[in-house]
Enzyme design. Structure first.
Site, PDB file in Angstrom:
ATOM      1  CG  ASP A  18      -6.212  -5.588   1.444  1.00 60.95           C
ATOM      2  OD1 ASP A  18      -5.767  -5.011   3.087  1.00 60.95           O
ATOM      3  OD2 ASP A  18      -6.784  -4.566   0.977  1.00 60.95           O
ATOM      4  CB  CYS A  28      -9.652 -27.724  13.789  1.00 59.58           C
ATOM      5  SG  CYS A  28     -10.319 -25.275  13.870  1.00 59.58           S
ATOM      6  CG  ASP A  84      -2.252   1.221   1.193  1.00 61.08           C
ATOM      7  OD1 ASP A  84      -1.872   1.539   0.330  1.00 61.08           O
ATOM      8  OD2 ASP A  84      -2.957   0.836   2.725  1.00 61.08           O
ATOM      9  CB  CYS A  91     -12.193 -26.220  10.851  1.00 58.55           C
ATOM     10  SG  CYS A  91     -10.284 -25.635  10.378  1.00 58.55           S
ATOM     11  CG  HIS A 119      -8.553 -21.102  13.223  1.00 61.00           C
ATOM     12  ND1 HIS A 119     -10.138 -22.441  12.475  1.00 61.00           N
ATOM     13  CD2 HIS A 119     -10.705 -20.429  13.310  1.00 61.00           C
ATOM     14  CE1 HIS A 119     -11.308 -22.284  12.989  1.00 61.00           C
ATOM     15  NE2 HIS A 119     -11.557 -21.316  12.323  1.00 61.00           N
ATOM     16  CB  CYS A 134      -6.558 -25.160  10.272  1.00 63.91           C
ATOM     17  SG  CYS A 134      -7.024 -25.227  11.755  1.00 63.91           S
TER      18      CYS A 134
END
Length: 379
Positions: free
Chosen positions: A269, A312, A95, A307, A338, A309
């Protein structure tokens, strides 16, 4: 001239403006629509680069304002640019720092030439112009760099917005002229204009005339009601070139991702997933959960049973709550991991739904499960 970033449109939704594409960058091919984790100070807070790679993040953000103040673009450049400095193999977007100048800096003085301000860290005087910002971003070496713009506050008068937009468009032209590495870094323009649709159209026309590699929609999610944001998006996105990427800045809640994709946005974003994670709040398939609440003290289920991931698959809500209450750093690392996984995986599912031409059905299914009301569906 070689184009450093190129967009390829692969599939259109038959019922909405949603589109599935690919973004080709010097540091990899990125499937779109994409959510980009924010690494303001050359780090996505609490996460190592290999964890982001493990999660499938192809592109992340860094911020020109913060990196200019600390450690300075000269140090980053000597380290091999941001990629070498932070050891990140994927693509990076920086940015321009304009938003931070107007939101963080004190005693700022804006003119057509640029912005005089004082650092929020030590009060030292600084100056940003299109030329200085381009020099900083060229030194940082990101794949995609943003023009210097002014992001007016929500509720600004029409007169103020007209002056601000004129300045932002003039700065876009100066940024293009000052950009020293156009074959290596893609400069994106930023569409401003507040809630005035005619000013937004004026901004698009002027920026498209500059023939930039991509275009961002700025000045949204700054306090305006969501229906107004979606109305502006519905008006602006179709005006942007179909063959170039469209980026909605600073937006990242699940509903905003769906609504943006539905209107033809390719890139998003937001600091939201990492920021709320540090407060112990996590996304789940049925809505947000505040892990510090007492009800999770002896809850041995994962954060989200559906989930996949690593967090998890490994840890319980009870353990993560314990870490957060004990102020152990691992607790924040786990909730952040997560949350970033949740949004990256959501975008994967959105891309698949567009490929299979069932985007609206997937959106309704998610909204019903997540607890969003029908009024927020926008369909």
């Amino acid at each position: 001239m070689q184009v450093p970033v190129r967009y390829e449109l692969l599939k259109r939704c038959s019922r909405t403006a949603a589109r599935r594409g690919r973004l080709y960058t010097p540091h990899g091919v990125i499937d779109t629509p994409v959510f980009m984790p924010v690494g303001t100070q050359a780090t996505v807070k609490t996460m190592a680069p290999w964890e982001l790679e493990e999660l499938g993040a192809g592109i992340i953000l860094a911020n020109t304002y913060h990196l200019h103040l600390r450690p300075g673009e000269d140090i980053v450049q000597r380290a091999g640019g941001l990629h070498g400095f932070m050891q990140w193999k994927g693509a990076i977007l920086t940015d321009s720092g304009g938003f931070q100048v107007f939101s963080l800096a004190s005693l700022r003085n804006i003119s057509d030439e640029g912005v005089q301000f004082r650092s929020h860290i030590d009060g030292s005087p600084r100056f940003f112009s299109p030329e200085t910002v381009m020099a900083i971003e060229n030194a940082l070496g990101a794949d995609i760099i943003m023009q210097l713009d002014e992001c007016p506050p929500y509720g600004a008068t029409r007169s103020y917005l007209e002056t601000s937009l004129r300045r932002t468009l003039a700065w876009a032209k100066r940024c293009k002229e000052a950009h020293a590495r156009p074959e290596e870094q893609a400069l994106f323009g930023i569409v401003q204009g507040g809630e005035h649709l005619d000013l937004r159209r004026q901004a698009v026309e002027a920026l498209v005339e500059l023939d930039l590699p991509g275009y961002a929609i700025g000045g949204l999610s700054v306090g305006e009601p969501k229906p107004l944001m979606y109305e502006i998006l519905s008006h602006v996105a179709p005006l942007l070139p179909e063959e170039k990427p469209r980026y909605l800045m600073g937006v990242g809640s699940p509903d905003d991702l769906f609504e943006g994709v539905e209107r033809g946005v390719d890139m998003f974003d937001c600091v939201l997933p990492t920021r709320i994670a540090r407060n112990g709040t996590v996304f789940t398939s049925t809505g947000k959960v505040v892990m510090k609440h007492a009800q999770y003290r002896d809850d041995f289920r994962p954060i989200d049973p559906s989930c996949s991931c690593r967090v998890c698959r490994t840890f319980s809500r009870a353990y993560i709550r314990h870490l957060l209450k004990a102020e152990e750093i691992l607790g924040v690392r786990l909730t952040t991991y997560h949350n970033v996984h949740f949004l990256l995986n959501l975008m994967r599912e959105i891309r698949k739904s567009i490929e299979e031409d069932r985007f609206l059905a997937f959106k309704r299914e998610f909204y019903n499960r997540y607890g969003y009301t029908s009024e927020r569906e926008g369909v």
